[in-house]
Design a protein around this motif. Sequence first.
Motif, PDB file in Angstrom:
ATOM      1  N   ILE A  95       4.175  -6.040  34.750  1.00  0.00           N
ATOM      2  CA  ILE A  95       4.659  -6.797  33.637  1.00  0.00           C
ATOM      3  C   ILE A  95       6.334  -6.714  33.862  1.00  0.00           C
ATOM      4  N   PRO A  96       6.810  -7.749  34.299  1.00  0.00           N
ATOM      5  CA  PRO A  96       8.050  -8.099  34.834  1.00  0.00           C
ATOM      6  C   PRO A  96       9.097  -7.967  33.579  1.00  0.00           C
ATOM      7  N   ALA A  97       8.538  -8.255  32.090  1.00  0.00           N
ATOM      8  CA  ALA A  97       9.160  -8.256  30.998  1.00  0.00           C
ATOM      9  C   ALA A  97       9.825  -7.017  30.619  1.00  0.00           C
ATOM     10  N   LEU A  98       9.300  -5.840  31.202  1.00  0.00           N
ATOM     11  CA  LEU A  98       9.720  -4.424  31.033  1.00  0.00           C
ATOM     12  C   LEU A  98      10.905  -4.059  31.964  1.00  0.00           C
ATOM     13  N   MET A  99      11.313  -5.149  32.640  1.00  0.00           N
ATOM     14  CA  MET A  99      12.352  -4.509  33.767  1.00  0.00           C
ATOM     15  C   MET A  99      13.502  -4.467  33.040  1.00  0.00           C
ATOM     16  N   LEU A 100      14.249  -5.324  32.073  1.00  0.00           N
ATOM     17  CA  LEU A 100      15.454  -5.281  31.247  1.00  0.00           C
ATOM     18  C   LEU A 100      15.231  -3.925  30.286  1.00  0.00           C
ATOM     19  N   PRO A 101      14.246  -3.695  29.567  1.00  0.00           N
ATOM     20  CA  PRO A 101      14.409  -2.640  28.569  1.00  0.00           C
ATOM     21  C   PRO A 101      14.414  -1.352  29.595  1.00  0.00           C
ATOM     22  N   GLY A 102      13.388  -1.245  30.624  1.00  0.00           N
ATOM     23  CA  GLY A 102      13.569  -0.215  31.494  1.00  0.00           C
ATOM     24  C   GLY A 102      14.965   0.258  32.103  1.00  0.00           C
ATOM     25  N   ALA A 103      15.694  -1.105  32.314  1.00  0.00           N
ATOM     26  CA  ALA A 103      17.122  -0.643  32.894  1.00  0.00           C
ATOM     27  C   ALA A 103      17.861  -0.189  31.866  1.00  0.00           C
ATOM     28  N   LEU A 104      17.927  -0.499  30.727  1.00  0.00           N
ATOM     29  CA  LEU A 104      18.622  -0.024  29.626  1.00  0.00           C
ATOM     30  C   LEU A 104      18.302   1.326  29.137  1.00  0.00           C
ATOM     31  N   VAL A 105      17.245   1.666  29.084  1.00  0.00           N
ATOM     32  CA  VAL A 105      16.757   2.909  28.502  1.00  0.00           C
ATOM     33  C   VAL A 105      17.155   3.840  29.847  1.00  0.00           C
ATOM     34  N   GLY A 106      16.879   3.376  30.981  1.00  0.00           N
ATOM     35  CA  GLY A 106      17.183   4.274  32.048  1.00  0.00           C
ATOM     36  C   GLY A 106      18.667   4.576  32.114  1.00  0.00           C
ATOM     37  N   PHE A 107      19.485   3.879  31.654  1.00  0.00           N
ATOM     38  CA  PHE A 107      20.898   3.911  31.975  1.00  0.00           C
ATOM     39  C   PHE A 107      21.317   4.988  30.872  1.00  0.00           C
ATOM     40  N   VAL A 108      20.816   4.549  29.481  1.00  0.00           N
ATOM     41  CA  VAL A 108      21.088   5.480  28.551  1.00  0.00           C
ATOM     42  C   VAL A 108      20.716   6.955  28.955  1.00  0.00           C
ATOM     43  N   LEU A 109      19.758   7.226  29.333  1.00  0.00           N
ATOM     44  CA  LEU A 109      18.878   8.312  29.622  1.00  0.00           C
ATOM     45  C   LEU A 109      19.504   9.075  30.716  1.00  0.00           C
ATOM     46  N   GLY A 110      20.111   8.332  31.875  1.00  0.00           N
ATOM     47  CA  GLY A 110      20.826   8.675  32.807  1.00  0.00           C
ATOM     48  C   GLY A 110      22.305   9.407  32.458  1.00  0.00           C
ATOM     49  N   LEU A 111      22.992   8.709  31.562  1.00  0.00           N
ATOM     50  CA  LEU A 111      24.247   9.128  30.924  1.00  0.00           C
ATOM     51  C   LEU A 111      24.032  10.495  29.996  1.00  0.00           C
ATOM     52  N   VAL A 112      22.747  10.522  29.309  1.00  0.00           N
ATOM     53  CA  VAL A 112      22.370  11.754  28.444  1.00  0.00           C
ATOM     54  C   VAL A 112      22.260  13.030  29.332  1.00  0.00           C
ATOM     55  N   ASN A 113      21.299  12.564  30.221  1.00  0.00           N
ATOM     56  CA  ASN A 113      20.998  13.734  31.223  1.00  0.00           C
ATOM     57  C   ASN A 113      22.225  14.256  32.087  1.00  0.00           C
ATOM     58  N   ALA A 114      23.141  13.329  32.382  1.00  0.00           N
ATOM     59  CA  ALA A 114      24.073  13.702  33.370  1.00  0.00           C
ATOM     60  C   ALA A 114      24.923  14.761  32.468  1.00  0.00           C
ATOM     61  N   PHE A 115      25.324  14.485  31.293  1.00  0.00           N
ATOM     62  CA  PHE A 115      26.238  15.321  30.473  1.00  0.00           C
ATOM     63  C   PHE A 115      25.679  16.508  29.586  1.00  0.00           C
ATOM     64  N   LYS A 116      24.360  16.616  29.610  1.00  0.00           N
ATOM     65  CA  LYS A 116      23.739  17.767  29.001  1.00  0.00           C
ATOM     66  C   LYS A 116      24.066  19.053  29.841  1.00  0.00           C
TER      67      LYS A 116
END
Length: 270
Positions: A81-102
């Motif tokens: 389902i290629p349409a999930l690429m952009l949502p996955g990128a955005l969610v992954g970016f946000v969660l990456g920042l959250v996890n990095a600073f927790k």
Amino acid sequence: MTLGNPIFGSSSRSDAWGTKPGSPVGFRDTANMSADQLQQMYQQPAATSADTGRMTIGGTINKTAICLALVVIGAAIGWTIPALMLPGALVGFVLGLVNAFKKRPSPVLILLYAAAQGLFLGGLSGFLESQPNLKGIAVQAVLATLCVAGVTLALYRSGKYRMTPKLNKMFMIGMIGLIAFSLLNMVLMLTGVIDGMFGMRGGVLGLVIGVVAVLLATYALVADFTMIEELSNQGAPAIMAWRGAFGLTMTLIWLYTEILRILAILRGDE
């Protein structure tokens, strides 16, 4: 120790583990114990790291394997389902920042990060695979990533590739430059100033930057290995194994995307 990987900042110190610096792990009050109880306690086998709830290298490896398994599952879904690429990128970016600073790692958020990044990687890899001249590029990128990571680990274990203050400074300068250039490139592509699949990160310049990015990623791996080893030796709580798993997963994903980009440039029309 001065660390190169930004996710291992102040959160790796003992006061961020929820324990007081210098306090023993698994301490038992023996003041009110009877002679029989004391005898039974001393006759018991020595407690292992797992018994005392401490972080171990083996535990970190297991948790990293779980994260990478979720990346693979997410990638399979993103490929379909290629349409999930952009949502996955955005969610992954946000969660990456959250996890990095927790300060205290959250296993749930780390696993969600791995799954979201998998969606992005699957969609990106599937898109590139759909190009006539890029068939098989995903398999090549995976194998190359495993080879680079394996060689980096071997060099680290042999003591030939270690963190140093000088390399830390070079790493930080390189990271700041790479992030600034990537942001500028993204803005120029979104505004239509430049075109192409990778914008300014295509062609010969793209190859040079890609090689630099791969070198930075290998140093980030060394930083991950170093911190995992240090935390394990210091008797960090078991929950900190998820910090190590997150760092390794994030760095391996970064390494894969950079290698994928290099292969696309070499095999494509960039």
